[in-house]
Each structure stands twice: as structure tokens, then as C-alpha cells.
Write a protein that holds these residues in place. Structure first.
Motif, PDB file in Angstrom:
ATOM      1  N   MET A  86       1.078  -1.231  -0.012  1.00  0.00           N
ATOM      2  CA  MET A  86      -0.294  -0.006   0.033  1.00  0.00           C
ATOM      3  C   MET A  86       1.001   1.139  -0.087  1.00  0.00           C
ATOM      4  O   MET A  86       1.975   1.215   0.284  1.00  0.00           O
ATOM      5  CB  MET A  86      -0.800   0.052   1.134  1.00  0.00           C
ATOM      6  CG  MET A  86      -2.008  -0.939   1.384  1.00  0.00           C
ATOM      7  SD  MET A  86      -3.195  -0.782   2.509  1.00  0.00           S
ATOM      8  CE  MET A  86      -4.120  -2.071   2.635  1.00  0.00           C
ATOM      9  N   HIS A  87       0.255   2.290  -0.581  1.00  0.00           N
ATOM     10  CA  HIS A  87       1.067   3.749  -0.442  1.00  0.00           C
ATOM     11  C   HIS A  87       0.686   4.282   0.840  1.00  0.00           C
ATOM     12  O   HIS A  87      -0.620   4.288   1.051  1.00  0.00           O
ATOM     13  CB  HIS A  87       0.889   4.550  -1.803  1.00  0.00           C
ATOM     14  CG  HIS A  87       1.487   3.743  -2.823  1.00  0.00           C
ATOM     15  ND1 HIS A  87       1.093   2.890  -3.635  1.00  0.00           N
ATOM     16  CD2 HIS A  87       2.796   4.090  -3.532  1.00  0.00           C
ATOM     17  CE1 HIS A  87       1.780   2.625  -4.647  1.00  0.00           C
ATOM     18  NE2 HIS A  87       2.733   3.474  -4.709  1.00  0.00           N
ATOM     19  N   LEU A  88       1.538   5.100   1.467  1.00  0.00           N
ATOM     20  CA  LEU A  88       1.228   5.856   2.503  1.00  0.00           C
ATOM     21  C   LEU A  88       1.470   7.343   2.158  1.00  0.00           C
ATOM     22  O   LEU A  88       2.599   7.611   1.853  1.00  0.00           O
ATOM     23  CB  LEU A  88       2.007   5.414   3.589  1.00  0.00           C
ATOM     24  CG  LEU A  88       1.783   6.225   5.126  1.00  0.00           C
ATOM     25  CD1 LEU A  88       0.433   5.780   5.643  1.00  0.00           C
ATOM     26  CD2 LEU A  88       2.865   6.029   5.961  1.00  0.00           C
ATOM     27  N   VAL A  89       0.602   8.335   2.168  1.00  0.00           N
ATOM     28  CA  VAL A  89       0.688   9.631   1.989  1.00  0.00           C
ATOM     29  C   VAL A  89       0.378  10.415   3.037  1.00  0.00           C
ATOM     30  O   VAL A  89      -0.557  10.121   3.871  1.00  0.00           O
ATOM     31  CB  VAL A  89       0.211  10.268   0.383  1.00  0.00           C
ATOM     32  CG1 VAL A  89       0.576   9.221  -0.570  1.00  0.00           C
ATOM     33  CG2 VAL A  89      -1.245   9.866   0.595  1.00  0.00           C
ATOM     34  N   ALA A  90       0.747  11.923   2.909  1.00  0.00           N
ATOM     35  CA  ALA A  90       0.119  12.831   3.832  1.00  0.00           C
ATOM     36  C   ALA A  90      -0.538  13.686   3.037  1.00  0.00           C
ATOM     37  O   ALA A  90      -0.390  14.281   2.195  1.00  0.00           O
ATOM     38  CB  ALA A  90       1.448  13.729   4.577  1.00  0.00           C
ATOM     39  N   ARG A  91      -2.069  13.836   3.595  1.00  0.00           N
ATOM     40  CA  ARG A  91      -3.018  14.524   3.068  1.00  0.00           C
ATOM     41  C   ARG A  91      -4.038  14.837   3.978  1.00  0.00           C
ATOM     42  O   ARG A  91      -4.779  13.979   4.664  1.00  0.00           O
ATOM     43  CB  ARG A  91      -3.465  13.643   1.547  1.00  0.00           C
ATOM     44  CG  ARG A  91      -4.630  14.337   1.009  1.00  0.00           C
ATOM     45  CD  ARG A  91      -5.317  13.455  -0.137  1.00  0.00           C
ATOM     46  NE  ARG A  91      -6.150  14.003  -0.452  1.00  0.00           N
ATOM     47  CZ  ARG A  91      -6.492  14.312  -1.880  1.00  0.00           C
ATOM     48  NH1 ARG A  91      -5.590  13.608  -2.715  1.00  0.00           N
ATOM     49  NH2 ARG A  91      -7.594  14.660  -2.337  1.00  0.00           N
ATOM     50  N   GLU A  92      -4.328  16.139   4.007  1.00  0.00           N
ATOM     51  CA  GLU A  92      -5.297  16.677   4.975  1.00  0.00           C
ATOM     52  C   GLU A  92      -6.531  15.867   4.715  1.00  0.00           C
ATOM     53  O   GLU A  92      -7.465  15.772   5.704  1.00  0.00           O
ATOM     54  CB  GLU A  92      -5.489  18.033   4.837  1.00  0.00           C
ATOM     55  CG  GLU A  92      -4.252  18.982   5.456  1.00  0.00           C
ATOM     56  CD  GLU A  92      -3.849  18.752   6.674  1.00  0.00           C
ATOM     57  OE1 GLU A  92      -5.082  18.765   7.517  1.00  0.00           O
ATOM     58  OE2 GLU A  92      -2.681  19.089   7.144  1.00  0.00           O
ATOM     59  N   THR A  93      -7.235  16.024   3.561  1.00  0.00           N
ATOM     60  CA  THR A  93      -8.550  15.697   3.281  1.00  0.00           C
ATOM     61  C   THR A  93      -8.431  14.288   2.420  1.00  0.00           C
ATOM     62  O   THR A  93      -7.812  14.356   1.558  1.00  0.00           O
ATOM     63  CB  THR A  93      -9.419  16.726   2.870  1.00  0.00           C
ATOM     64  OG1 THR A  93      -8.926  17.293   1.486  1.00  0.00           O
ATOM     65  CG2 THR A  93      -9.650  18.066   3.590  1.00  0.00           C
TER      66      THR A  93
END
Length: 117
Positions: A86-93
């Protein structure tokens, strides 16, 4: 020695945008929110440059879709005892669950032809 508990667990290989990876092991009952919290609290050595300020902005992407917080690994029917990427990203919404499908339907009304003279 592999135990039955190990075979029942879901192994995730999380990939950051930078390409760095780390393997984690979770229960099929763990949700996307549980996973984000665990990763935040056990941030891997070597990921310091990508450290985020809160687990609430960590998002998982599986098969091109953002996982909403309450989705469990078991609900995704991930194979226990095997490694899933899986990919892990930083995203607010997050996008709305159906926004991608809506966007595709809207595109079908557009004309994509061109005229060569």
C-alpha cells in the motif's frame, strides 16, 4: 518458527512518495485509522525526512483508492500471512468515496474528437 497467529496476520509493505518502504504486521480487524496511528507512533528510522505532525493526515492508498478511516484490512479481503503493498501519503482531506466515479461519468459527456484539415 511460524505460528498460527503469524499466519492470521496481514503483512503490509508501506511505500512513501519518496520510494522508501517499511513492512508492518496488523490484525485483519485493524482499520485504516488504526494503521495510521500505529505507523505514526512507530515511525521507522530512515523516514525522518517524511515525518508528519499528526496521524490524522496519514492516508493509505490501496489499488489506486484512498482507504477511509473505518475500513478494516479484513473488509479488503487481504490474504493473511502474505505481504500486501500500500502507499502511505500525507494528505489533509480525502476525496468523497464516489467522487472518482462521478468524475468519470462527467468526462463521458465531453467530446474528445479533433478535426484534421
Amino acid at each position: 518458527m511460524t505460528t498460527q497467529r503469524d499466519l492470521d496476520m496481514v503483512h503490509l509493505r508501506l511505500i512513501l512518495v519518496s520510494g522508501k518502504t517499511q513492512d508492518f504486521t496488523f490484525s485483519p480487524n485493524d482499520s485504516a485509522t488504526d494503521i495510521a496511528k500505529h505507523v505514526f507512533e512507530n515511525w521507522p528510522a530512515g523516514w525522518e525526512e517524511e515525518q508528519v505532525s499528526s496521524p490524522s493526515i496519514l492516508r493509505l492508498i490501496f489499488q489506486g483508492r484512498f482507504l477511509h478511516g473505518n475500513v478494516t484490512l479484513g473488509a479488503l479481503k487481504l490474504p493473511p500471512g502474505r505481504t500486501t503493498v500500500m502507499h502511505l501519503v500525507a494528505r489533509e482531506t480525502l476525496p468523497e468515496p464516489n467522487s472518482h466515479g462521478q468524475r468519470n461519468r462527467e468526462k463521458t459527456t465531453e467530446s474528445n474528437c479533433c478535426l484534421l484539415l
